[in-house]
Design an enzyme around this catalytic site. Sequence first.
Site, short mmCIF file in Angstrom:
data_model
loop_
_atom_site.label_atom_id
_atom_site.label_comp_id
_atom_site.label_asym_id
_atom_site.label_seq_id
_atom_site.Cartn_x
_atom_site.Cartn_y
_atom_site.Cartn_z
N GLN A 77 32.25 -35.33 -96.29
CA GLN A 77 33.11 -36.41 -95.87
C GLN A 77 32.42 -37.74 -96.21
O GLN A 77 31.20 -37.84 -96.03
CB GLN A 77 33.37 -36.37 -94.35
CG GLN A 77 34.56 -37.22 -93.95
CD GLN A 77 34.82 -37.23 -92.44
OE1 GLN A 77 33.97 -36.87 -91.65
NE2 GLN A 77 35.99 -37.66 -92.06
N GLU A 90 32.14 -32.32 -88.44
CA GLU A 90 33.01 -31.28 -87.91
C GLU A 90 33.35 -30.17 -88.90
O GLU A 90 34.50 -29.69 -88.90
CB GLU A 90 34.30 -31.95 -87.41
CG GLU A 90 35.17 -32.62 -88.50
CD GLU A 90 34.87 -34.10 -88.75
OE1 GLU A 90 33.72 -34.52 -88.54
OE2 GLU A 90 35.80 -34.82 -89.16
N HIS A 95 32.72 -33.82 -79.28
CA HIS A 95 33.43 -34.56 -80.32
C HIS A 95 33.70 -33.67 -81.55
O HIS A 95 34.84 -33.56 -82.00
CB HIS A 95 32.61 -35.79 -80.71
CG HIS A 95 33.24 -36.63 -81.77
ND1 HIS A 95 34.00 -37.74 -81.47
CD2 HIS A 95 33.24 -36.53 -83.12
CE1 HIS A 95 34.43 -38.28 -82.60
NE2 HIS A 95 33.99 -37.57 -83.62
N GLU A 96 32.67 -33.03 -82.06
CA GLU A 96 32.86 -32.22 -83.28
C GLU A 96 33.77 -31.02 -83.00
O GLU A 96 34.59 -30.65 -83.82
CB GLU A 96 31.51 -31.79 -83.86
CG GLU A 96 30.53 -32.92 -84.18
CD GLU A 96 31.12 -34.13 -84.88
OE1 GLU A 96 32.14 -34.00 -85.59
OE2 GLU A 96 30.58 -35.25 -84.69
N HIS A 115 37.39 -32.01 -83.03
CA HIS A 115 37.96 -32.12 -84.38
C HIS A 115 38.64 -30.82 -84.82
O HIS A 115 39.42 -30.84 -85.78
CB HIS A 115 36.87 -32.48 -85.39
CG HIS A 115 36.61 -33.95 -85.55
ND1 HIS A 115 37.60 -34.85 -85.88
CD2 HIS A 115 35.46 -34.68 -85.47
CE1 HIS A 115 37.06 -36.07 -86.00
NE2 HIS A 115 35.77 -35.99 -85.74
N GLU A 136 39.57 -39.73 -85.95
CA GLU A 136 38.44 -40.11 -85.09
C GLU A 136 38.88 -40.63 -83.72
O GLU A 136 38.21 -40.37 -82.72
CB GLU A 136 37.55 -41.12 -85.80
CG GLU A 136 36.91 -40.58 -87.09
CD GLU A 136 36.04 -39.36 -86.87
OE1 GLU A 136 35.67 -39.06 -85.72
OE2 GLU A 136 35.71 -38.69 -87.88
N ASP A 149 34.49 -45.11 -96.40
CA ASP A 149 33.53 -45.31 -95.31
C ASP A 149 33.92 -46.50 -94.44
O ASP A 149 33.62 -46.55 -93.25
CB ASP A 149 32.12 -45.57 -95.86
CG ASP A 149 31.52 -44.34 -96.52
OD1 ASP A 149 32.19 -43.28 -96.52
OD2 ASP A 149 30.39 -44.44 -97.04
N TYR A 177 37.52 -45.24 -83.89
CA TYR A 177 37.06 -44.34 -82.83
C TYR A 177 37.53 -44.80 -81.45
O TYR A 177 38.15 -44.04 -80.72
CB TYR A 177 35.52 -44.28 -82.80
CG TYR A 177 34.90 -43.45 -83.90
CD1 TYR A 177 34.71 -43.99 -85.18
CD2 TYR A 177 34.50 -42.14 -83.69
CE1 TYR A 177 34.13 -43.24 -86.19
CE2 TYR A 177 33.91 -41.39 -84.69
CZ TYR A 177 33.73 -41.93 -85.94
OH TYR A 177 33.17 -41.19 -86.94
N ARG A 230 19.29 -40.80 -89.19
CA ARG A 230 20.67 -40.90 -88.73
C ARG A 230 21.17 -42.34 -88.85
O ARG A 230 20.62 -43.26 -88.24
CB ARG A 230 20.74 -40.42 -87.28
CG ARG A 230 22.13 -40.45 -86.70
CD ARG A 230 22.14 -39.83 -85.31
NE ARG A 230 23.41 -40.04 -84.66
CZ ARG A 230 23.64 -39.79 -83.38
NH1 ARG A 230 22.66 -39.28 -82.62
NH2 ARG A 230 24.82 -40.02 -82.85
N LYS A 284 23.66 -44.14 -87.78
CA LYS A 284 24.05 -44.92 -86.61
C LYS A 284 22.84 -45.68 -86.03
O LYS A 284 22.99 -46.77 -85.49
CB LYS A 284 24.60 -43.97 -85.55
CG LYS A 284 24.99 -44.64 -84.28
CD LYS A 284 25.11 -43.66 -83.14
CE LYS A 284 25.25 -44.44 -81.85
NZ LYS A 284 25.25 -43.57 -80.67
N1 BES Z 1 33.53 -37.08 -89.03
C1 BES Z 1 32.51 -37.84 -88.41
C2 BES Z 1 31.34 -38.14 -89.29
C3 BES Z 1 31.70 -38.86 -90.59
C4 BES Z 1 32.58 -39.92 -90.59
C5 BES Z 1 31.15 -38.45 -91.76
C6 BES Z 1 32.89 -40.55 -91.78
C7 BES Z 1 31.45 -39.09 -92.95
C8 BES Z 1 32.34 -40.14 -92.97
C9 BES Z 1 32.00 -37.16 -87.14
O1 BES Z 1 32.97 -36.44 -86.46
C10 BES Z 1 31.56 -38.25 -86.21
O2 BES Z 1 32.39 -39.01 -85.81
N2 BES Z 1 30.29 -38.30 -85.90
C11 BES Z 1 29.72 -39.31 -85.01
C12 BES Z 1 29.48 -38.77 -83.66
C13 BES Z 1 30.58 -38.97 -82.68
C14 BES Z 1 30.16 -38.56 -81.30
C15 BES Z 1 31.15 -40.36 -82.64
C16 BES Z 1 28.38 -39.72 -85.58
O3 BES Z 1 28.01 -39.21 -86.64
O4 BES Z 1 27.71 -40.55 -84.98
ZN ZN Z 2 34.43 -37.62 -85.58
#
Ligand code: BES
Ligand code: ZN
Length: 646
Positions: free
Chosen positions: A185, A314, A338-339, A342, A361, A417, A425, A599, A601
């Site tokens: 993704q 997910e 969360h995952e 999905h 999301e 992205d 979200y 990571r 984030k």
């Molecule tokens: N699907 C996303 C991760 C993602 C989004 C990958 C866009 C590539 C492009 C995944 O479900 C997600 O939202 N992960 C979050 C955690 C969540 C608890 C908000 C993350 O990675 O922080």
């Molecule tokens: Zn997600």
Amino acid sequence: MSVTPFKNTRFVSCLALLAATACAPKEADTQETMTAEAAPPITGKTPAPVGPVEKDPFTYANYDEARVTNLALDINVLFAEKTIDGTATLTFERVKPDASRLVLDTNDLEIRKVEAKSGAAWTPVKFSIGPDDPNLGSPLEIEIPAPANEVRISYRTSPAAEGLQWLNAKQTAGGAHPFMYSQNQAINARSMAPVQDTPAVRMTYTAKVRTPRNLLAVMSAAQDEGPRDGDYEFSMPQPVPAYLLAIAVGDLDFRAVSETIGVYAEPSIVEAAAKEFEDTPQMEQAASALYGPYRWGRYDLLVLPPSFPFGGMENPRLSFMTPTLLAGDKSLVGTVAHELAHSWSGNLVTNATWSDAWLNEGVTSYVENRLMEAVFGEERAQMEQAIAFGDLQRELAGLEDTSLSRLQLPSDIAHPDDAFSDVAYVKGQFFLHFLETRYGRTAFDAFLKSWFDSRAFKASTTADFRDHLMKTLVAQNPGAASASEIDEWLYGEGLPSTIAAPQPSAFEAVEREQSAWMNGEMAAKAITADGWTTQQWLHFINTLPANAGSGRLRDLDSFFDLSHSANAEIAFAWYRRAIAEGYAPALPAIEQFLKRVGRGKFIYPLYEDLVAHDERDLAERAYAKAKPLYHPIAQRRVEEILQPTN
Ligand code: BES
Ligand code: ZN
């Protein structure tokens, strides 16, 4: 907990262009995904919906002419060369009966040969590879002779494939074996195999995978039961979009959590991971009770090395998770909820284009919170909502282009992205909370279940969601919410007037002590933090006034050692404050953190903060060491941040 894996950097406003070609709706061109029902008039300042949804702009695929329905991979995973090498056999159907070409997405793939099946024989066919776009890769156009409905492509991936990370033994927890995993993704499946890489196309798949004999391969699919011998077979009977294709290969161990749920991880962490995630079966039960049966067979979790660029991904049957969730106290398992969520919102009912990412999301963040409430209670769920709400407010405050604050985004975003902000979200989540409040839980739960049931295994747009909402919940309960209130959520900018800020009572004590301490009425050591949950700590740190000063941070740190918190979320929140306040004693810990964890984030904001607060040297030093550990996606993002601005 809802958080944003990305910060938007590339968004180009479409509003000014609405009348011009770039944004003008094109002819609706596929089945159920591309039409918009006539909508009731929109009132007030709410901008108009973007309009009938055009073809996904992030794919070259001609899925309006010929559509892939199955992928059969036969591949070797070659660690020495950092490549996947083999064949992809694609079955397709002609949407237009006279279709004479099949167009696929590729990115950095070496295509050796393409054959089509006529009768029982495979015969080479003509193909061409178009120019390379830095985001989209290149189209692979294949001539498809009249009766054929299968093509076989011999190919290999590039060692620099954006969707694959190849780790050497030293970069793993065990240190003895290499590791490889995919992250497809949003548009990286095309760097792993030639596919129609759009959420609007779904396919079933099978795979034969050969790896070094001592390693285990896992995929987002049902797995054969054979021994660990380097020869594995998979099959995915439910059709999925290409972004949900996933593979990992490494020294993986497995622990069952229940009959149908388990955890894969490197041997040294598998026990801790199975313990941390032991409540996953209760989460699945709660989700099934609310939204209908889990439709994917098994649900396993794979814990990746620390370089995994997301909190979770997910991938169906096998969610990929960051090891930074292993806090030891289940405080971060919201990401598991969360995952898992999905499996209904996203994997079953999929956004038709990335401009509708909130359907994946936002709906998932709402469901996640319901699962957390069911398993861990209302207080925890409310605290997580409040933290997400604070994240959203901070993100909106920093947003320059306000059109980015809309749930349905214009179709000319520069990169998929860019669709994954806290708007998708958290604003998405709070939209569903709004509906729940207006219609009551019973009616709203039935509505959401009917959304999942009616759209299962289909791609859906914001207009589809609105249409279903209007025809069911709104029609059955006249007066509970007006069309203009709903459209303010779906198409308006910023926070709608009907948003309700959560106020968990568990945060009141935190706020009282925070202000007593700030005013000098209470010493740091008197703060009752021993009994605080992770969420209370996060609230305390996130809401520290901007002028708290590094002296106060030192005071806190001396009692609570936040600079060395083993909880990645607490450490991250603290590091941001430390950088903002110029609290130097935290810097060595920050540098270590950046070298250990990949990571996005966490690391993107930290690099941004360091650059913005005169710590560019530290940032560059950390990145020089950390680069080989980071995933290609993270390398690209961090390099954008560290680029000299001039
Ligand atoms: N699907 C996303 C991760 C993602 C989004 C990958 C866009 C590539 C492009 C995944 O479900 C997600 O939202 N992960 C979050 C955690 C969540 C608890 C908000 C993350 O990675 O922080
Ligand atoms: Zn997600």
